[in-house]
Design a protein around this motif. Structure first.
Motif, PDB file in Angstrom:
ATOM      1  N   TYR A   1       0.823  -1.203   0.000  1.00 38.70           N
ATOM      2  CA  TYR A   1       0.000   0.000   0.000  1.00 38.70           C
ATOM      3  C   TYR A   1       0.860   1.256   0.000  1.00 38.70           C
ATOM      4  O   TYR A   1       0.650   2.198  -0.779  1.00 38.70           O
ATOM      5  CB  TYR A   1      -0.925  -0.011   1.220  1.00 38.70           C
ATOM      6  CG  TYR A   1      -2.382  -0.207   0.887  1.00 38.70           C
ATOM      7  CD1 TYR A   1      -2.786  -1.301   0.128  1.00 38.70           C
ATOM      8  CD2 TYR A   1      -3.349   0.678   1.322  1.00 38.70           C
ATOM      9  CE1 TYR A   1      -4.110  -1.498  -0.185  1.00 38.70           C
ATOM     10  CE2 TYR A   1      -4.681   0.493   1.024  1.00 38.70           C
ATOM     11  CZ  TYR A   1      -5.063  -0.594   0.273  1.00 38.70           C
ATOM     12  OH  TYR A   1      -6.383  -0.779  -0.047  1.00 38.70           O
TER      13      TYR A   1
ATOM     14  N   ASN B   1       2.735   1.841  -3.157  1.00 41.54           N
ATOM     15  CA  ASN B   1       1.854   2.295  -4.236  1.00 41.54           C
ATOM     16  C   ASN B   1       1.174   3.631  -3.934  1.00 41.54           C
ATOM     17  O   ASN B   1       0.329   4.092  -4.714  1.00 41.54           O
ATOM     18  CB  ASN B   1       0.787   1.241  -4.530  1.00 41.54           C
ATOM     19  CG  ASN B   1       1.382  -0.005  -5.178  1.00 41.54           C
ATOM     20  OD1 ASN B   1       2.238   0.104  -6.056  1.00 41.54           O
ATOM     21  ND2 ASN B   1       0.923  -1.167  -4.751  1.00 41.54           N
TER      22      ASN B   1
ATOM     23  N   THR C   1      -8.095  -7.847  -8.877  1.00 37.81           N
ATOM     24  CA  THR C   1      -6.968  -8.767  -9.049  1.00 37.81           C
ATOM     25  C   THR C   1      -6.900  -9.746  -7.882  1.00 37.81           C
ATOM     26  O   THR C   1      -6.710 -10.958  -8.072  1.00 37.81           O
ATOM     27  CB  THR C   1      -5.646  -7.980  -9.153  1.00 37.81           C
ATOM     28  OG1 THR C   1      -5.689  -7.159 -10.313  1.00 37.81           O
ATOM     29  CG2 THR C   1      -4.463  -8.936  -9.254  1.00 37.81           C
TER      30      THR C   1
ATOM     31  N   TYR D   1      -0.720   4.524  -1.107  1.00 32.90           N
ATOM     32  CA  TYR D   1      -2.035   4.477  -0.466  1.00 32.90           C
ATOM     33  C   TYR D   1      -1.878   4.311   1.047  1.00 32.90           C
ATOM     34  O   TYR D   1      -0.882   3.753   1.541  1.00 32.90           O
ATOM     35  CB  TYR D   1      -2.881   3.340  -1.023  1.00 32.90           C
ATOM     36  CG  TYR D   1      -3.265   3.542  -2.469  1.00 32.90           C
ATOM     37  CD1 TYR D   1      -4.416   4.248  -2.798  1.00 32.90           C
ATOM     38  CD2 TYR D   1      -2.469   3.052  -3.498  1.00 32.90           C
ATOM     39  CE1 TYR D   1      -4.772   4.454  -4.127  1.00 32.90           C
ATOM     40  CE2 TYR D   1      -2.815   3.255  -4.826  1.00 32.90           C
ATOM     41  CZ  TYR D   1      -3.966   3.951  -5.136  1.00 32.90           C
ATOM     42  OH  TYR D   1      -4.302   4.160  -6.432  1.00 32.90           O
TER      43      TYR D   1
ATOM     44  N   VAL E   1     -12.496   0.095  -0.479  1.00 30.69           N
ATOM     45  CA  VAL E   1     -12.317   0.663  -1.822  1.00 30.69           C
ATOM     46  C   VAL E   1     -13.703   0.953  -2.394  1.00 30.69           C
ATOM     47  O   VAL E   1     -14.527   0.024  -2.496  1.00 30.69           O
ATOM     48  CB  VAL E   1     -11.551  -0.299  -2.753  1.00 30.69           C
ATOM     49  CG1 VAL E   1     -11.568   0.247  -4.188  1.00 30.69           C
ATOM     50  CG2 VAL E   1     -10.123  -0.473  -2.286  1.00 30.69           C
TER      51      VAL E   1
ATOM     52  N   VAL F   1     -16.569   1.096  -4.898  1.00 36.27           N
ATOM     53  CA  VAL F   1     -16.788   0.366  -6.145  1.00 36.27           C
ATOM     54  C   VAL F   1     -18.151   0.759  -6.724  1.00 36.27           C
ATOM     55  O   VAL F   1     -19.171   0.629  -6.042  1.00 36.27           O
ATOM     56  CB  VAL F   1     -16.722  -1.163  -5.924  1.00 36.27           C
ATOM     57  CG1 VAL F   1     -16.999  -1.888  -7.239  1.00 36.27           C
ATOM     58  CG2 VAL F   1     -15.379  -1.566  -5.353  1.00 36.27           C
TER      59      VAL F   1
ATOM     60  N   ALA G   1      -3.193  -2.415  -3.269  1.00 34.04           N
ATOM     61  CA  ALA G   1      -3.402  -0.983  -3.467  1.00 34.04           C
ATOM     62  C   ALA G   1      -4.880  -0.671  -3.310  1.00 34.04           C
ATOM     63  O   ALA G   1      -5.735  -1.546  -3.461  1.00 34.04           O
ATOM     64  CB  ALA G   1      -2.918  -0.548  -4.861  1.00 34.04           C
ATOM     65  N   GLY G   2      -5.172   0.594  -3.002  1.00 36.56           N
ATOM     66  CA  GLY G   2      -6.558   0.989  -2.768  1.00 36.56           C
ATOM     67  C   GLY G   2      -7.288   1.358  -4.033  1.00 36.56           C
ATOM     68  O   GLY G   2      -7.898   2.434  -4.109  1.00 36.56           O
ATOM     69  N   THR G   3      -7.256   0.459  -5.023  1.00 33.64           N
ATOM     70  CA  THR G   3      -7.943   0.693  -6.292  1.00 33.64           C
ATOM     71  C   THR G   3      -8.878  -0.461  -6.600  1.00 33.64           C
ATOM     72  O   THR G   3      -8.719  -1.578  -6.085  1.00 33.64           O
ATOM     73  CB  THR G   3      -6.931   0.841  -7.441  1.00 33.64           C
ATOM     74  OG1 THR G   3      -6.251  -0.414  -7.627  1.00 33.64           O
ATOM     75  CG2 THR G   3      -5.922   1.941  -7.150  1.00 33.64           C
ATOM     76  N   VAL G   4      -9.835  -0.172  -7.472  1.00 37.27           N
ATOM     77  CA  VAL G   4     -10.778  -1.208  -7.867  1.00 37.27           C
ATOM     78  C   VAL G   4     -10.049  -2.333  -8.585  1.00 37.27           C
ATOM     79  O   VAL G   4     -10.334  -3.525  -8.370  1.00 37.27           O
ATOM     80  CB  VAL G   4     -11.878  -0.609  -8.767  1.00 37.27           C
ATOM     81  CG1 VAL G   4     -12.778  -1.712  -9.336  1.00 37.27           C
ATOM     82  CG2 VAL G   4     -12.715   0.402  -8.005  1.00 37.27           C
ATOM     83  N   GLU G   5      -9.090  -1.975  -9.435  1.00 39.04           N
ATOM     84  CA  GLU G   5      -8.370  -3.003 -10.183  1.00 39.04           C
ATOM     85  C   GLU G   5      -7.567  -3.906  -9.250  1.00 39.04           C
ATOM     86  O   GLU G   5      -7.503  -5.117  -9.456  1.00 39.04           O
ATOM     87  CB  GLU G   5      -7.434  -2.355 -11.208  1.00 39.04           C
ATOM     88  CG  GLU G   5      -6.748  -3.340 -12.129  1.00 39.04           C
ATOM     89  CD  GLU G   5      -7.726  -4.248 -12.866  1.00 39.04           C
ATOM     90  OE1 GLU G   5      -7.430  -5.454 -13.016  1.00 39.04           O
ATOM     91  OE2 GLU G   5      -8.811  -3.765 -13.280  1.00 39.04           O
ATOM     92  N   ALA G   6      -6.935  -3.312  -8.204  1.00 35.79           N
ATOM     93  CA  ALA G   6      -6.182  -4.123  -7.235  1.00 35.79           C
ATOM     94  C   ALA G   6      -7.125  -5.077  -6.496  1.00 35.79           C
ATOM     95  O   ALA G   6      -6.789  -6.240  -6.239  1.00 35.79           O
ATOM     96  CB  ALA G   6      -5.451  -3.229  -6.247  1.00 35.79           C
TER      97      ALA G   6
END
Length: 313
Positions: free
Chosen positions: A8, A11, A62, A13, A20, A22, A54-59
């Motif tokens: 985190y 990256n 994944t 965050y 996160v 969404v 990481a604090g993302t939707v993609e992370a």
């Protein structure tokens, strides 16, 4: 989520933020399925969190894809193990392989001391859950493979029922023997108590026990009977003492045994044997040679008396 602190921070965050945002409307149908599959167990268990880097939707997606792949791999391993067990169980069924086990007779949920019987059971693989003994192996994180499942899958219900019927016959036969012995013990107790009472009425130290019949009065009479019939020169074997048979008697031991048997000729019920005696925790080399006499009251209650042999007396 369960943020990975190092990932985190690297990256950019804050690892203290474990959510996160969404917008489900922007996700593809497959990704919404991922979130839905994770959401249900996450709300059931507070401690259930998927690790993210990481604090993302993609992370998040994944991590959820990695989780799904792990679950699918785990399920494939469970299915493989189950298929292997089914194959082993089918081989047991085809060969009618069995094993014999000892089972205690149970009455009202409790084991009847000293009464057991042998049962014949299928020699299933060990990793199959035996519900009758409360034993089982969890394959991965999936449910156990129960014997009922196995029997159904391989069509062994008739064979299992046949063995169960045989085992029930043995249980019933053991129960008959149990009931017979209990009846004999009850009859012996009743007849023996009459003998003790008649004997006690001839003794000043025991007459009052029969007349009052207070508390454990029968046991008191038994103790008095045994004390009166114990051979002279012998002492009671108490719980702090350990007595084992003497399997290598010498001539001196055999002569002591013969002398003890002669002394016991006048005892109504007695059993004489050679042995080794010592403290409960005594080493084998510290046990002393002894001759023991078991004196039994008419009711069947007994007590063992002993004395040392030969030069050790």
């Amino acid at each position: 989520m369960k943020p990975d602190p190092h990932a985190y921070i690297r990256n950019g965050y804050n690892p203290a933020v474990d959510t996160v945002p969404v917008d489900l409307r922007l996700l593809a149908a497959e990704d919404r399925d991922l979130v839905a599959d994770y959401y249900e167990p996450a709300i059931r268990s507070v401690g259930f969190r998927v690790p993210v880097a990481a604090g993302t939707v993609e992370a998040l997606l994944t991590s959820l894809r990695d989780r799904r792949r792990e679950l699918e791999a785990r399920q494939r391993e469970i299915d493989r193990q189950r298929a292997e067990l089914i194959t082993q169980a089918r081989d047991v069924f085809d060969k009618r392989s069995t094993r014999t086990e000892k089972k205690w007779l149970h009455l009202d949920g409790k084991a009847a001391a000293g009464f057991s019987y042998e049962v014949v059971v299928p020699d299933w693989p060990e990793d199959i859950d035996d519900e009758s003994r409360g034993r089982g192996i969890v394959l991965g994180h999936g449910p156990n493979l129960s014997i009922a499942d196995v029997v159904h899958k391989i069509g062994a219900a008739a064979w299992v029922a046949e063995l169960a019927a045989l085992n029930e016959e043995r249980r019933l036969a053991t129960r008959v023997n149990y009931d017979r012995q209990i009846a004999q013990e009850k009859a012996q107790l009743e007849a023996g108590t009459k003998i003790l009472c008649a004997w006690a009425l001839t003794r000043e130290d025991a007459r009052a026990i029969v007349e009052n019949r207070a508390g454990k009065w029968v046991r008191k009479l038994e103790d008095l009977w045994i004390e009166a019939h114990a051979p002279a020169g012998y002492e009671a074997l108490n719980r702090a003492m350990h007595f084992v048979p003497n399997n290598e008697p010498t001539q001196v031991d055999l002569e002591a045994l013969k002398a003890a048997e002669a002394v016991c000729d006048g005892i109504v019920i007695a059993d004489v044997q050679l042995g080794l005696v010592g403290g409960v925790r005594a080493r084998p080399e510290n046990l002393r040679k002894a001759v023991a006499v078991m004196v039994t009251a008419p009711t069947g209650y007994c007590c063992t008396f002993w004395r040392r042999i030969g030069s050790e007396q």
